[in-house]
Design a protein around this motif. Structure first.
Motif, PDB file in Angstrom:
ATOM      1  N   ALA A  95      66.973  44.268   6.083  1.00 47.25           N
ATOM      2  CA  ALA A  95      67.683  45.026   5.059  1.00 47.25           C
ATOM      3  C   ALA A  95      67.731  44.295   3.704  1.00 47.25           C
ATOM      4  O   ALA A  95      67.477  44.896   2.662  1.00 47.25           O
ATOM      5  CB  ALA A  95      69.101  45.339   5.538  1.00 47.25           C
ATOM      6  N   GLU A  96      68.018  42.981   3.753  1.00 52.96           N
ATOM      7  CA  GLU A  96      68.165  42.233   2.488  1.00 52.96           C
ATOM      8  C   GLU A  96      66.876  42.265   1.669  1.00 52.96           C
ATOM      9  O   GLU A  96      66.893  42.382   0.443  1.00 52.96           O
ATOM     10  CB  GLU A  96      68.527  40.759   2.747  1.00 52.96           C
ATOM     11  CG  GLU A  96      69.733  40.508   3.629  1.00 52.96           C
ATOM     12  CD  GLU A  96      69.470  40.774   5.102  1.00 52.96           C
ATOM     13  OE1 GLU A  96      68.573  40.113   5.669  1.00 52.96           O
ATOM     14  OE2 GLU A  96      70.131  41.655   5.700  1.00 52.96           O
ATOM     15  N   ARG A  97      65.755  42.156   2.359  1.00 50.26           N
ATOM     16  CA  ARG A  97      64.450  42.173   1.691  1.00 50.26           C
ATOM     17  C   ARG A  97      64.180  43.563   1.080  1.00 50.26           C
ATOM     18  O   ARG A  97      63.693  43.676  -0.030  1.00 50.26           O
ATOM     19  CB  ARG A  97      63.377  41.799   2.725  1.00 50.26           C
ATOM     20  CG  ARG A  97      61.967  42.038   2.287  1.00 50.26           C
ATOM     21  CD  ARG A  97      61.371  40.845   1.568  1.00 50.26           C
ATOM     22  NE  ARG A  97      59.911  40.985   1.529  1.00 50.26           N
ATOM     23  CZ  ARG A  97      59.195  40.885   0.416  1.00 50.26           C
ATOM     24  NH1 ARG A  97      59.777  40.611  -0.736  1.00 50.26           N
ATOM     25  NH2 ARG A  97      57.876  41.019   0.464  1.00 50.26           N
ATOM     26  N   LEU A  98      64.527  44.617   1.825  1.00 53.15           N
ATOM     27  CA  LEU A  98      64.343  45.973   1.309  1.00 53.15           C
ATOM     28  C   LEU A  98      65.195  46.195   0.053  1.00 53.15           C
ATOM     29  O   LEU A  98      64.740  46.793  -0.930  1.00 53.15           O
ATOM     30  CB  LEU A  98      64.713  47.005   2.383  1.00 53.15           C
ATOM     31  CG  LEU A  98      63.748  47.111   3.574  1.00 53.15           C
ATOM     32  CD1 LEU A  98      64.405  47.851   4.741  1.00 53.15           C
ATOM     33  CD2 LEU A  98      62.453  47.813   3.167  1.00 53.15           C
ATOM     34  N   VAL A  99      66.419  45.698   0.098  1.00 56.55           N
ATOM     35  CA  VAL A  99      67.312  45.835  -1.052  1.00 56.55           C
ATOM     36  C   VAL A  99      66.703  45.145  -2.270  1.00 56.55           C
ATOM     37  O   VAL A  99      66.720  45.668  -3.394  1.00 56.55           O
ATOM     38  CB  VAL A  99      68.704  45.241  -0.724  1.00 56.55           C
ATOM     39  CG1 VAL A  99      69.563  45.125  -1.983  1.00 56.55           C
ATOM     40  CG2 VAL A  99      69.412  46.081   0.331  1.00 56.55           C
ATOM     41  N   ARG A 145      70.802  50.344   6.704  1.00 53.66           N
ATOM     42  CA  ARG A 145      71.694  49.327   6.123  1.00 53.66           C
ATOM     43  C   ARG A 145      71.298  49.018   4.679  1.00 53.66           C
ATOM     44  O   ARG A 145      72.160  48.882   3.800  1.00 53.66           O
ATOM     45  CB  ARG A 145      71.657  48.042   6.962  1.00 53.66           C
ATOM     46  CG  ARG A 145      72.378  48.226   8.286  1.00 53.66           C
ATOM     47  CD  ARG A 145      72.168  47.063   9.232  1.00 53.66           C
ATOM     48  NE  ARG A 145      72.447  47.490  10.598  1.00 53.66           N
ATOM     49  CZ  ARG A 145      72.170  46.785  11.697  1.00 53.66           C
ATOM     50  NH1 ARG A 145      71.616  45.584  11.589  1.00 53.66           N
ATOM     51  NH2 ARG A 145      72.452  47.264  12.884  1.00 53.66           N
ATOM     52  N   ALA A 146      69.993  48.938   4.433  1.00 58.69           N
ATOM     53  CA  ALA A 146      69.513  48.664   3.068  1.00 58.69           C
ATOM     54  C   ALA A 146      69.941  49.787   2.123  1.00 58.69           C
ATOM     55  O   ALA A 146      70.408  49.526   1.006  1.00 58.69           O
ATOM     56  CB  ALA A 146      67.996  48.520   3.065  1.00 58.69           C
ATOM     57  N   ALA A 147      69.783  51.021   2.582  1.00 53.98           N
ATOM     58  CA  ALA A 147      70.142  52.168   1.726  1.00 53.98           C
ATOM     59  C   ALA A 147      71.623  52.125   1.377  1.00 53.98           C
ATOM     60  O   ALA A 147      72.010  52.353   0.224  1.00 53.98           O
ATOM     61  CB  ALA A 147      69.798  53.475   2.446  1.00 53.98           C
ATOM     62  N   THR A 166      73.530  49.502   1.283  1.00 51.38           N
ATOM     63  CA  THR A 166      73.805  48.356   0.412  1.00 51.38           C
ATOM     64  C   THR A 166      73.393  48.631  -1.031  1.00 51.38           C
ATOM     65  O   THR A 166      74.131  48.332  -1.965  1.00 51.38           O
ATOM     66  CB  THR A 166      73.066  47.102   0.923  1.00 51.38           C
ATOM     67  OG1 THR A 166      73.465  46.852   2.262  1.00 51.38           O
ATOM     68  CG2 THR A 166      73.366  45.886   0.067  1.00 51.38           C
ATOM     69  N   CYS A 167      72.204  49.210  -1.207  1.00 52.70           N
ATOM     70  CA  CYS A 167      71.724  49.383  -2.594  1.00 52.70           C
ATOM     71  C   CYS A 167      72.113  50.741  -3.182  1.00 52.70           C
ATOM     72  O   CYS A 167      71.865  50.993  -4.359  1.00 52.70           O
ATOM     73  CB  CYS A 167      70.210  49.151  -2.691  1.00 52.70           C
ATOM     74  SG  CYS A 167      69.215  50.417  -1.926  1.00 52.70           S
ATOM     75  N   GLY A 168      72.711  51.606  -2.373  1.00 50.72           N
ATOM     76  CA  GLY A 168      73.195  52.882  -2.909  1.00 50.72           C
ATOM     77  C   GLY A 168      72.092  53.886  -3.197  1.00 50.72           C
ATOM     78  O   GLY A 168      72.276  54.789  -4.011  1.00 50.72           O
ATOM     79  N   LYS A 169      70.949  53.727  -2.540  1.00 45.29           N
ATOM     80  CA  LYS A 169      69.855  54.687  -2.730  1.00 45.29           C
ATOM     81  C   LYS A 169      69.653  55.488  -1.442  1.00 45.29           C
ATOM     82  O   LYS A 169      69.716  54.918  -0.343  1.00 45.29           O
ATOM     83  CB  LYS A 169      68.570  53.950  -3.122  1.00 45.29           C
ATOM     84  CG  LYS A 169      68.721  53.301  -4.491  1.00 45.29           C
ATOM     85  CD  LYS A 169      67.503  52.578  -4.998  1.00 45.29           C
ATOM     86  CE  LYS A 169      67.862  51.958  -6.360  1.00 45.29           C
ATOM     87  NZ  LYS A 169      66.772  51.286  -7.027  1.00 45.29           N
ATOM     88  N   PRO A 170      69.414  56.795  -1.571  1.00 46.43           N
ATOM     89  CA  PRO A 170      69.340  57.650  -0.388  1.00 46.43           C
ATOM     90  C   PRO A 170      68.114  57.362   0.475  1.00 46.43           C
ATOM     91  O   PRO A 170      67.153  56.727   0.041  1.00 46.43           O
ATOM     92  CB  PRO A 170      69.276  59.063  -0.973  1.00 46.43           C
ATOM     93  CG  PRO A 170      68.748  58.884  -2.356  1.00 46.43           C
ATOM     94  CD  PRO A 170      69.234  57.544  -2.820  1.00 46.43           C
ATOM     95  N   ALA A 226      74.708  56.624   8.157  1.00 43.93           N
ATOM     96  CA  ALA A 226      73.758  57.168   7.181  1.00 43.93           C
ATOM     97  C   ALA A 226      74.378  58.280   6.336  1.00 43.93           C
ATOM     98  O   ALA A 226      73.952  58.515   5.199  1.00 43.93           O
ATOM     99  CB  ALA A 226      72.512  57.691   7.896  1.00 43.93           C
ATOM    100  N   ASP A 227      75.399  58.941   6.876  1.00 43.48           N
ATOM    101  CA  ASP A 227      76.043  60.033   6.126  1.00 43.48           C
ATOM    102  C   ASP A 227      76.722  59.518   4.864  1.00 43.48           C
ATOM    103  O   ASP A 227      76.953  60.278   3.927  1.00 43.48           O
ATOM    104  CB  ASP A 227      77.064  60.755   7.020  1.00 43.48           C
ATOM    105  CG  ASP A 227      78.120  59.808   7.567  1.00 43.48           C
ATOM    106  OD1 ASP A 227      77.750  58.709   8.037  1.00 43.48           O
ATOM    107  OD2 ASP A 227      79.306  60.157   7.498  1.00 43.48           O
ATOM    108  N   GLN A 228      77.029  58.218   4.828  1.00 42.35           N
ATOM    109  CA  GLN A 228      77.709  57.683   3.644  1.00 42.35           C
ATOM    110  C   GLN A 228      76.779  57.543   2.446  1.00 42.35           C
ATOM    111  O   GLN A 228      77.246  57.437   1.308  1.00 42.35           O
ATOM    112  CB  GLN A 228      78.342  56.332   3.974  1.00 42.35           C
ATOM    113  CG  GLN A 228      79.516  56.495   4.929  1.00 42.35           C
ATOM    114  CD  GLN A 228      80.041  55.161   5.413  1.00 42.35           C
ATOM    115  OE1 GLN A 228      80.157  54.221   4.637  1.00 42.35           O
ATOM    116  NE2 GLN A 228      80.349  55.076   6.690  1.00 42.35           N
ATOM    117  N   ILE A 229      75.475  57.544   2.697  1.00 44.94           N
ATOM    118  CA  ILE A 229      74.532  57.455   1.581  1.00 44.94           C
ATOM    119  C   ILE A 229      73.699  58.727   1.447  1.00 44.94           C
ATOM    120  O   ILE A 229      73.283  59.099   0.359  1.00 44.94           O
ATOM    121  CB  ILE A 229      73.638  56.180   1.718  1.00 44.94           C
ATOM    122  CG1 ILE A 229      72.791  55.974   0.484  1.00 44.94           C
ATOM    123  CG2 ILE A 229      72.779  56.194   2.958  1.00 44.94           C
ATOM    124  CD1 ILE A 229      73.597  55.639  -0.734  1.00 44.94           C
ATOM    125  N   GLY A 230      73.465  59.421   2.561  1.00 41.20           N
ATOM    126  CA  GLY A 230      72.701  60.675   2.529  1.00 41.20           C
ATOM    127  C   GLY A 230      71.220  60.444   2.336  1.00 41.20           C
ATOM    128  O   GLY A 230      70.725  59.304   2.379  1.00 41.20           O
TER     129      GLY A 230
END
Ligand SMILES: [Zn+2]
Ligand SMILES: [Zn+2]
Length: 258
Positions: A74-78, A115-117, A119-123, A144-148
């Motif tokens: 996740a951290e790398r994706l972010v 998790r990455a989505a 963290t970074c706030g991207k859907p 996942a519903d928290q970011i969509g």
């Protein structure tokens, strides 16, 4: 205005076409496209196109069919998603059609993307095939519903669509909806609320009728909209407008001034 919400114009057959691909898009009234990443190794090619073209956005992720190369946490994706043209995480998800042994690495990779989505706030851009229960389960477990996001190239049944809609997700239809034998998808396309629907080509694959079997491209996305309009008994402009508005909303982009 039409928007191709999911394509792979970095793939060789399309990338080779250069300006011609974008001229065809403009002539067809397709104003924007989102180029979805499938691996870390291919990301530089995706970013190069997005940097060169103001009307192309992109995502960061590793496709669930992908067995070689980097498997980012996740951290790398972010970190990778910090690029200003990156508007989403994906494509990610589960594909038990190509991986019938339903490997644990696929589920772990999917979790890292969710998790990455968050963290970074991207859907999220989610690919799911023959993995309905696990896809929805992991989406719920990881919040996942928290970011969509969007269930791209939707090929599942109404029950799955409802599950995704309940989790704050959009449903995106590809050229498959134009295929004669796609009764289940046609049914879903009449039932998904207009304000939760996107359209895409998933090019270079899955060209819509009347180009079925040929190389697909973003310029063909109006055929997807036309089929959905026909199925719902509404004007194509309504589908074009709603799906474009949904795109801007989901990916947090400013509407162009008209
Ligand atoms: Zn996909
Ligand atoms: Zn794709």
């Amino acid at each position: 205005m039409y928007i191709d919400s999911h394509c792979h114009i970095d793939f060789e057959d399309l990338a080779n076409q250069g300006d011609a691909l974008f001229d065809a898009m403009r002539d067809a009234g397709v104003d924007y496209a989102l180029c979805a990443a499938v691996s870390v190794e291919r990301l530089p090619g995706v970013l190069a196109i997005a940097e060169a073209r103001p009307n192309v956005f992109c995502s960061v992720g590793v496709h669930p069919e992908h067995t070689e190369g980097e498997d980012p946490k996740a951290e790398r994706l972010v970190e990778l998603a910090k690029h200003p043209k990156v508007v989403a995480i994906g494509e990610t998800g589960l594909d038990y059609y190509w991986h019938k042994d339903q490997p644990e690495w696929q589920r772990e990779r999917f979790r890292q993307h969710i998790r990455a989505a968050r963290t970074c706030g991207k859907p999220l851009i989610i690919h799911t095939r023959e993995a309905q229960a696990d896809t929805l389960r992991l989406m719920r477990e990881e919040g996942a519903d928290q970011i969509g996001g969007v269930m791209h190239c939707f090929t599942e049944d109404w029950e799955m669509a409802q599950g995704a809609l309940d989790l704050n997700f959009y449903i995106s239809f590809s050229g498959i909806v134009t295929f004669k034998n796609a009764a289940q998808i046609k049914d879903v396309a009449t039932r998904v609320p207009l304000d939760r629907m996107l359209i895409e080509t998933d090019s270079p694959y899955l060209a819509p009728v009347p180009y079925r079997g040929k190389l697909n491209q973003p310029a063909y996305v109006p055929h997807v909209a036309a089929e959905i309009a026909k199925l719902r008994g509404i004007e194509v402009e309504e589908v074009a407008h709603a799906s474009s508005e949904n795109f801007f909303k989901l990916f947090a982009l400013a509407r162009p001034q008209s």
